[in-house]
Design an enzyme around this catalytic site. Structure first.
Site, PDB file in Angstrom:
ATOM      1  N   ASP A  89       0.795  -1.234   0.000  1.00 14.15           N
ATOM      2  CA  ASP A  89       0.000   0.000   0.000  1.00 14.15           C
ATOM      3  C   ASP A  89       0.826   1.284   0.000  1.00 14.15           C
ATOM      4  O   ASP A  89       0.466   2.270  -0.616  1.00 14.15           O
ATOM      5  CB  ASP A  89      -0.965   0.012   1.210  1.00 14.15           C
ATOM      6  N   HIS A  90       1.982   1.255   0.673  1.00 18.92           N
ATOM      7  CA  HIS A  90       2.738   2.503   0.839  1.00 18.92           C
ATOM      8  C   HIS A  90       3.540   2.900  -0.396  1.00 18.92           C
ATOM      9  O   HIS A  90       3.915   4.047  -0.536  1.00 18.92           O
ATOM     10  CB  HIS A  90       3.704   2.383   2.022  1.00 18.92           C
ATOM     11  N   ASP A 164       3.177  -0.840  11.772  1.00 19.88           N
ATOM     12  CA  ASP A 164       2.688   0.459  11.338  1.00 19.88           C
ATOM     13  C   ASP A 164       1.995   1.094  12.531  1.00 19.88           C
ATOM     14  O   ASP A 164       1.243   0.418  13.247  1.00 19.88           O
ATOM     15  CB  ASP A 164       1.701   0.298  10.181  1.00 19.88           C
ATOM     16  N   ARG A 446      -1.962  12.452   9.977  1.00 21.77           N
ATOM     17  CA  ARG A 446      -0.720  13.148  10.328  1.00 21.77           C
ATOM     18  C   ARG A 446      -0.526  14.357   9.466  1.00 21.77           C
ATOM     19  O   ARG A 446      -0.910  14.348   8.290  1.00 21.77           O
ATOM     20  CB  ARG A 446       0.482  12.245  10.103  1.00 21.77           C
ATOM     21  N   SER A 642       5.664   7.592  13.209  1.00 23.77           N
ATOM     22  CA  SER A 642       5.676   6.273  12.571  1.00 23.77           C
ATOM     23  C   SER A 642       6.358   5.188  13.404  1.00 23.77           C
ATOM     24  O   SER A 642       7.156   5.463  14.292  1.00 23.77           O
ATOM     25  CB  SER A 642       6.410   6.425  11.244  1.00 23.77           C
ATOM     26  N   ARG A 644       8.379   3.175  11.875  1.00 26.98           N
ATOM     27  CA  ARG A 644       9.495   2.740  11.020  1.00 26.98           C
ATOM     28  C   ARG A 644      10.785   2.555  11.821  1.00 26.98           C
ATOM     29  O   ARG A 644      11.296   3.478  12.441  1.00 26.98           O
ATOM     30  CB  ARG A 644       9.692   3.722   9.853  1.00 26.98           C
TER      31      ARG A 644
HETATM   32  C1  MIC Z   1       2.800   6.603   8.605  1.00 23.33           C
HETATM   33  O1  MIC Z   1       1.594   6.813   8.615  1.00 23.33           O
HETATM   34  O2  MIC Z   1       3.644   7.404   9.052  1.00 23.33           O
HETATM   35  C2  MIC Z   1       3.284   5.299   8.063  1.00 23.33           C
HETATM   36  C3  MIC Z   1       3.979   5.556   6.809  1.00 23.33           C
HETATM   37  O3  MIC Z   1       2.207   4.456   7.797  1.00 23.33           O
HETATM   38  C4  MIC Z   1       4.239   4.684   9.092  1.00 23.33           C
HETATM   39  C5  MIC Z   1       4.937   3.494   8.668  1.00 23.33           C
HETATM   40  C6  MIC Z   1       6.132   3.729   7.826  1.00 23.33           C
HETATM   41  O4  MIC Z   1       6.861   4.685   8.024  1.00 23.33           O
HETATM   42  O5  MIC Z   1       6.387   2.859   7.015  1.00 23.33           O
HETATM   43  C7  MIC Z   1       3.609   4.377  10.432  1.00 23.33           C
HETATM   44  O6  MIC Z   1       2.679   5.046  10.800  1.00 23.33           O
HETATM   45  O7  MIC Z   1       4.106   3.532  11.168  1.00 23.33           O
HETATM   46 FE1  SF4 Z   2      -0.943   4.686   4.930  1.00 25.51          FE
HETATM   47 FE2  SF4 Z   2       0.034   5.455   7.309  1.00 25.51          FE
HETATM   48 FE3  SF4 Z   2      -1.384   7.122   5.764  1.00 25.51          FE
HETATM   49 FE4  SF4 Z   2      -2.585   5.127   6.916  1.00 25.51          FE
HETATM   50  S1  SF4 Z   2      -1.569   6.845   7.945  1.00 25.51           S
HETATM   51  S2  SF4 Z   2      -2.856   5.767   4.791  1.00 25.51           S
HETATM   52  S3  SF4 Z   2      -1.032   3.516   6.833  1.00 25.51           S
HETATM   53  S4  SF4 Z   2       0.609   6.244   5.315  1.00 25.51           S
END
Ligand code: MIC
Ligand code: SF4
Length: 754
Positions: A89-90, A164, A446, A642, A644
């Site tokens: 998805d990302h 995630d 976010r 995140s 990550r």
């Molecule tokens: C996000 O919303 O910041 C992400 C991208 O989904 C991250 C995960 C990532 O950095 O791969 C998360 O929320 O953990």
């Molecule tokens: Fe994807 Fe994270 Fe955004 Fe949800 S908040 S849509 S998991 S990047």
């Protein structure tokens, strides 16, 4: 599935003084020996004891799954021990204007074509690793991890982890779902217990009834305003009270999802009829019937003990708009126009985006479409690019069948792929040059600087999909849809009526295209997973070296970061997502978003060995080559956002040893420990000011002893020095990770002695 129920949390209720809150009870059927209990008769103390838990399931998204899987492969184990899934998805980029690489096209179809081509190597890796090691593979186009989990896997009373931070979305279906780093997922997939500090429980008591423009999003926007981005750290946020039944299941998902923005370990709703309806609508009637029989233990006891209680009256709750730059700056809509003017935020709107894992339910889409439909009737269209991200193929197919996509299309909307897209900075945006101040509004969760479009001057606001849609029609952030009128094509003024929406599709869900590849029963016959040594996208991991048995002495301060330093500042997403499976390449983004306290600049630090100013990753590489260890100094809630683990792996890879900050976000602190780093906190936050980036830092008293602070000694260039104690939260087990060089090294040591 119920036999593997989360007895692990149930065990908590044995030690906590009863009656207990829902977060501390879960059914067991029957309970296996509770691994989560400390030795007999030892009290579990919320906020202090470590629990050892047995999650029912693991979910991983493509950007974090690569590193999780690379670690799993290097553990040498043949197959995952619990049901696990990958979600692509990302990595799919969204475009909102004609693009050359899309043959002049844009939107879902064009983006999918390019996304599949560009990420083929990674998708093939995940697909073949899934087949080999027993992980189900949700193909690109299937949708966003949390939406898929809600539709297929979440169940009341279950316990799951996901790589995630928005994994808690499943709390909308009564599941205890926690976001973790990849190394935690590896533990669970390896069959080891998963360790978590016993959370405190913050209760949010909902009363009253939502109406008009108010939606579930406003509950969490309001809670974020009250608790702030660090107020939920170390806590489960549990919703209770009569107002709970006024929220749809997917609405509860939205609220739990965005609990990540306050740093909560997870958020949770008690089992109720709204969850029951959702289970039935998503083809899980049997699960619903079973949950009914257990409902007594899926709801809190009378007089449950909460560590803190927040009251929200849904009847008086206004729609909220949160931002810019932080999700906890909450402004009720009635005051928003004034706030925009007073703060000088750009009032002209440049883009409006709805959907994402947070807000793409059928109800969300219907409410947004009901606003758009009224505008269309009056001959009004979106004034700005308006993007719609369906959270899953099932949602996309259903809203297409029910004519909602047509409404969005007529209102000037562009439907993006069923993927994260602009939410994670995968947005090929061309209308505003980098550095130009502008405003966008989204129904995402976010809004840190530069998150969506890599432009630090973009002011991103988050709110509900219906309010985003109304802003899109007005093109102006000083518009209040509850009070202000739009001008229709015939010159007449129109006041939008409050949005309407069905909780669930009256004609049932349309599953759309089948996008799931189950893991074969026996992976041993599947071909080995190949990683090309010349690849720029994937790199097998080299184990980190073990602790040398000595104190850390004379480390350089690579950067003293000032102010907010989220994982987006430490390991930026967007264009860097392509290197999530290649540690050396992604390390070139380390801390390039953090502000250097010494000069107020980003990505410009002085190498204290040479006096040369250079970028942060280059300087780290120079220290590594010279054998100079280094540390990072930071402010409050360091590593917020995140899950990550790259934000922890990169400093470790480039020779970092310790991160010393005023406070940490939970997942990041654990990620640092897992990779053999020392996450330390100032006992006196004022000690942050004592450290200058030219000082040399020693950490004395290693290895960390649980419960005993370490000593930090700083030596200034003039020969003087200072000393103060610093805290750590290592427990005995975690100290073994530090000593072995990483949790993975430790796992291998233990396995080799079996
Ligand atoms: C996000 O919303 O910041 C992400 C991208 O989904 C991250 C995960 C990532 O950095 O791969 C998360 O929320 O953990
Ligand atoms: Fe994807 Fe994270 Fe955004 Fe949800 S908040 S849509 S998991 S990047």
């Amino acid at each position: 599935m119920w036999a593997a129920f989360s007895w692990s949390l149930f065990s908590l209720s044995l030690s906590l003084s009863l009656p207990v809150s829902l977060a501390a009870t879960s059914p067991t059927d029957p309970p296996p020996p509770p691994l989560s209990l400390p030795p007999p008769h030892q009290e579990i103390e919320r906020g202090a004891s470590y629990l050892r838990l047995r999650p029912d399931r693991v979910a991983m998204q493509d950007a974090t799954a690569q590193m999780a899987m690379l670690q799993f492969i290097s553990s040498g184990l043949p197959r995952v021990a619990v049901p696990s899934t990958f979600h692509c998805d990302h990595l799919i980029e969204g475009s909102t204007s004609p693009q050359e690489d899309r043959e002049g096209g844009f939107g879902a179809e064009a983006d999918m074509k390019v996304g599949l081509k560009k990420n083929k190597e990674v998708f093939d890796f995940l697909s073949s690793a899934g087949a080999k090691y027993g992980v189900g593979f949700w193909k690109p186009g299937s949708g966003i991890i949390h939406q898929i989990v809600l539709e297929n896997y979440a169940f009341p009373g279950g316990l799951m982890i996901g790589t995630d931070s928005h994994t808690p979305n499943a709390g909308g279906l009564g599941m205890v779902a926690v976001g973790v780093g990849g190394a935690d997922a590896v533990d669970v997939m390896a069959g080891l217990p998963w360790e978590l500090k016993c959370p405190k429980v913050i209760g949010v008591r909902l009363t009253g009834k939502m109406s008009g423009w108010t939606s579930p999003k406003d509950v969490i926007c309001k809670v974020a305003g009250i608790l702030t981005v660090k107020g939920g750290t170390g806590a489960i946020v549990e919703y209770f009270g009569p107002g709970v039944d006024e929220v749809s299941c997917t609405g509860m998902g939205t609220i739990c999802n965005m609990g990540a923005e306050i740093g909560a370990t997870t958020s949770l709703f008690p089992y109720n009829s709204r969850m029951r309806s959702y289970l039935t609508a998503t083809g899980r009637e049997g699960m619903g019937a079973l949950a009914d029989t257990f409902s007594g233990i899926l709801t809190p006891d009378e007089g449950a003990r909460y560590d803190e209680v927040i009251e929200i009256d849904l009847s008086t709750l206004e729609p909220h708009v949160n931002g810019p730059f932080t999700p906890d700056l909450a402004t009720p809509i009635s005051q928003f126009a004034d706030a925009v003017k007073r703060a000088g935020w750009p009032a002209e709107l440049k883009a409006a985006l709805i959907g994402s894992c947070t807000n793409s339910s059928y109800e969300d889409m219907q409410r947004a479409a009901s606003v758009a439909r009224q505008a269309l009737d009056a001959g009004i269209k979106s004034q700005v690019p308006f993007m719609i991200t369906p959270g899953s193929e099932q949602i996309r197919a259903t809203i297409e069948r029910d004519g909602l996509l047509e409404v969005f299309d007529k209102a000037g909307g562009t439907v993006l792929a069923n993927a994260c897209g602009p939410c994670i900075g995968q947005w090929k945006r061309t209308d505003v040059p980098k550095g130009e101040a502008n405003s966008i509004v989204t129904s995402y969760n976010r809004n840190f600087a530069a998150r969506n479009d890599a432009n630090p001057a973009t002011h991103a606001f988050v709110t509900s999909p219906e309010i985003v849609t109304a802003f899109a029609l007005a093109g102006d952030l000083t518009f209040n849809p509850l009070a202000d009128k739009l001008v229709g094509a015939n010159g007449e003024e129109v006041l939008l009526r409050p949005p309407q929406g069905d909780e669930l599709p009256p004609r049932g869900f349309d599953p759309g295209v089948d996008t799931f590849q189950p893991a074969p029963e026996d992976g041993s016959k599947a071909p080995p997973v190949a990683v090309d040594p010349a690849s720029t996208r994937l790199q097998l991991l080299e184990p980190f070296s073990a602790w040398d048995g000595k104190d850390l002495t004379n480390a350089a301060v690579l950067i003293k970061a000032a102010g907010k330093c989220t994982t987006d500042h430490i390991s930026m997403a967007g264009p860097w997502l392509k290197f999530r499976g290649h540690l050396d390449n992604i390390s070139n983004n380390m801390l390039i978003g953090a502000t250097n306290a010494a000069n107020g600049k980003v990505n410009a630090v002085i190498n204290v060995d040479t006096g040369v100013e250079a970028g942060v990753p280059d300087t780290a590489r120079a220290y590594k080559a010279a054998g100079t260890p280094w540390v990072v100094v930071g402010d409050e809630n360091y590593g917020e956002g995140s899950s990550r683990e790259h934000a922890a792996l990169e400093p470790r890879h480039l020779g970092g040893r310790a991160v010393i900050v005023k406070s940490f976000a939970r997942i990041h602190e654990t990620n640092l420990k897992k990779q053999g780093m020392l996450p330390l906190t100032f006992i006196d936050p004022a000690d942050y000011d004592k450290i200058d980036s030219k000082d040399r830092i020693s950490i004395l008293g290693l290895p960390p002893v649980p419960g005993t602070p370490l000593t930090l000694r700083g030596s200034r260039p003039d020969g003087s020095s200072y000393e103060f104690p610093v805290n750590h939260t290592f427990n005995d087990n975690q100290v073994t990770w530090f000593v072995a060089g990483s949790a993975l090294n430790r796992m291998k040591e233990v396995n080799s002695t079996k």
